[in-house]
Write a protein that holds these residues in place. Sequence first.
Motif, PDB file in Angstrom:
ATOM      1  N   PHE A   1     -16.833  21.380   0.114  1.00 20.05           N
ATOM      2  CA  PHE A   1     -17.893  21.171   1.097  1.00 20.05           C
ATOM      3  C   PHE A   1     -18.133  19.694   1.383  1.00 20.05           C
ATOM      4  O   PHE A   1     -18.927  19.356   2.268  1.00 20.05           O
ATOM      5  N   ASP A   2     -17.477  18.852   0.638  1.00 14.63           N
ATOM      6  CA  ASP A   2     -17.696  17.420   0.782  1.00 14.63           C
ATOM      7  C   ASP A   2     -16.447  16.772   1.361  1.00 14.63           C
ATOM      8  O   ASP A   2     -15.508  16.486   0.641  1.00 14.63           O
ATOM      9  N   GLU A   3     -16.463  16.535   2.649  1.00 14.28           N
ATOM     10  CA  GLU A   3     -15.286  15.970   3.298  1.00 14.28           C
ATOM     11  C   GLU A   3     -15.360  14.461   3.435  1.00 14.28           C
ATOM     12  O   GLU A   3     -14.531  13.854   4.096  1.00 14.28           O
TER      13      GLU A   3
ATOM     14  N   ASP B   1       0.858  -1.180   0.000  1.00 15.55           N
ATOM     15  CA  ASP B   1       0.000   0.000   0.000  1.00 15.55           C
ATOM     16  C   ASP B   1       0.903   1.241   0.000  1.00 15.55           C
ATOM     17  O   ASP B   1       1.990   1.240   0.575  1.00 15.55           O
ATOM     18  N   VAL B   2       0.416   2.286  -0.658  1.00 16.04           N
ATOM     19  CA  VAL B   2       1.214   3.507  -0.706  1.00 16.04           C
ATOM     20  C   VAL B   2       0.295   4.712  -0.606  1.00 16.04           C
ATOM     21  O   VAL B   2      -0.802   4.725  -1.183  1.00 16.04           O
ATOM     22  N   THR B   3       0.712   5.711   0.151  1.00 14.70           N
ATOM     23  CA  THR B   3      -0.072   6.934   0.311  1.00 14.70           C
ATOM     24  C   THR B   3       0.710   8.113  -0.236  1.00 14.70           C
ATOM     25  O   THR B   3       1.874   8.319   0.108  1.00 14.70           O
ATOM     26  N   LEU B   4       0.043   8.866  -1.091  1.00 15.86           N
ATOM     27  CA  LEU B   4       0.625  10.063  -1.687  1.00 15.86           C
ATOM     28  C   LEU B   4       0.009  11.279  -0.993  1.00 15.86           C
ATOM     29  O   LEU B   4      -1.216  11.411  -0.935  1.00 15.86           O
ATOM     30  N   ASP B   5       0.867  12.134  -0.484  1.00 16.56           N
ATOM     31  CA  ASP B   5       0.388  13.260   0.317  1.00 16.56           C
ATOM     32  C   ASP B   5       0.169  14.506  -0.534  1.00 16.56           C
ATOM     33  O   ASP B   5       0.889  14.768  -1.500  1.00 16.56           O
ATOM     34  N   CYS B   6      -0.820  15.289  -0.135  1.00 18.33           N
ATOM     35  CA  CYS B   6      -1.096  16.557  -0.799  1.00 18.33           C
ATOM     36  C   CYS B   6      -1.579  17.548   0.253  1.00 18.33           C
ATOM     37  O   CYS B   6      -2.549  17.270   0.971  1.00 18.33           O
ATOM     38  N   VAL B   7      -0.918  18.678   0.330  1.00 18.96           N
ATOM     39  CA  VAL B   7      -1.324  19.741   1.243  1.00 18.96           C
ATOM     40  C   VAL B   7      -1.564  20.986   0.399  1.00 18.96           C
ATOM     41  O   VAL B   7      -0.800  21.296  -0.496  1.00 18.96           O
TER      42      VAL B   7
ATOM     43  N   LYS C   1     -10.133  19.028   5.825  1.00 16.10           N
ATOM     44  CA  LYS C   1     -10.021  20.481   5.758  1.00 16.10           C
ATOM     45  C   LYS C   1      -9.236  21.032   6.934  1.00 16.10           C
ATOM     46  O   LYS C   1      -8.561  22.046   6.826  1.00 16.10           O
ATOM     47  N   SER C   2      -9.329  20.366   8.082  1.00 16.24           N
ATOM     48  CA  SER C   2      -8.648  20.872   9.275  1.00 16.24           C
ATOM     49  C   SER C   2      -7.138  20.935   9.082  1.00 16.24           C
ATOM     50  O   SER C   2      -6.464  21.786   9.674  1.00 16.24           O
ATOM     51  N   THR C   3      -6.625  20.037   8.268  1.00 15.54           N
ATOM     52  CA  THR C   3      -5.176  20.031   8.014  1.00 15.54           C
ATOM     53  C   THR C   3      -4.862  20.423   6.580  1.00 15.54           C
ATOM     54  O   THR C   3      -3.711  20.334   6.148  1.00 15.54           O
ATOM     55  N   SER C   4      -5.893  20.838   5.828  1.00 14.03           N
ATOM     56  CA  SER C   4      -5.725  21.223   4.414  1.00 14.03           C
ATOM     57  C   SER C   4      -4.986  20.134   3.646  1.00 14.03           C
ATOM     58  O   SER C   4      -4.003  20.394   2.929  1.00 14.03           O
ATOM     59  N   SER C   5      -5.448  18.929   3.804  1.00 13.03           N
ATOM     60  CA  SER C   5      -4.790  17.821   3.129  1.00 13.03           C
ATOM     61  C   SER C   5      -5.799  16.992   2.331  1.00 13.03           C
ATOM     62  O   SER C   5      -6.979  16.906   2.690  1.00 13.03           O
TER      63      SER C   5
END
Lengths: 115, 117
Positions: free
Chosen positions: A54-56, A18-24, A70-74
């Motif tokens: 608006f859709d988290e 598994d791999v996670t790609l981060d975006c901020v 949204k709390s971490t803008s990620s």
Amino acid sequence: AQKVTQAQTEISVVEKEDVTLDCVYETRDTTYYLFWYKQPPSGELVFLIRRNSFDEQNEISGRYSWNFQKSTSSFNFTITASQVVDSAVYFCALSYTGANSKLTFGKGITLSVRP
Amino acid sequence: GAVVSQHPSWVICKSGTSVKIECRSLDFQATTMFWYRQFPKQSLMLMATSNEGSKATYEQGVEKDKFLINHASLTLSTLTVTSAHPEDSSFYICSARDWGDSSYEQYFGPGTRLTVT
């Protein structure tokens, strides 16, 4: 001003990992869209997902899943049980709403999946 | 639906010549089209935004006289690289926004690889 940060530049995993790609992201707008695109070696951008600010709700599509906070803008992207065909450059992008709204791209993450 | 084509897919030209790249929305009307440039191992950089029937809006640092953009119809925009030089060699990608799509999504063409010798 809008900004998208993809801190990871290159990731190499073995198939089935598994791999996670981060975006901020940074924006002053309250309404915006977030995107992920895949760019295989052929160069053509492949749309993966669009998320309204608006859709988290998190989303899952097959082996792909996205976590929007949204709390971490990620807006992180996880590939489960990676495959060699997942090898590509992945871009996260941000757009405000409006007819002439522009896409702001991150620098991209090169994912290599080894057999 | 929402298909965008580009022509040519690749082109080689000599330094000093001009080359035109076409971007077409095949199954929708695109009031707004965007042109991007992508250098190897880099991200997409927006060059300009074009609206049908009006002059394009160029991003800071993009030479208007060198990169001529024409958006004469709701399905066609062209980018002309004038007096091309080797440093103009790049991957050029267009995108189009569907006039009737309220999501503001951009649909991307397959790109044109330009090599200037």
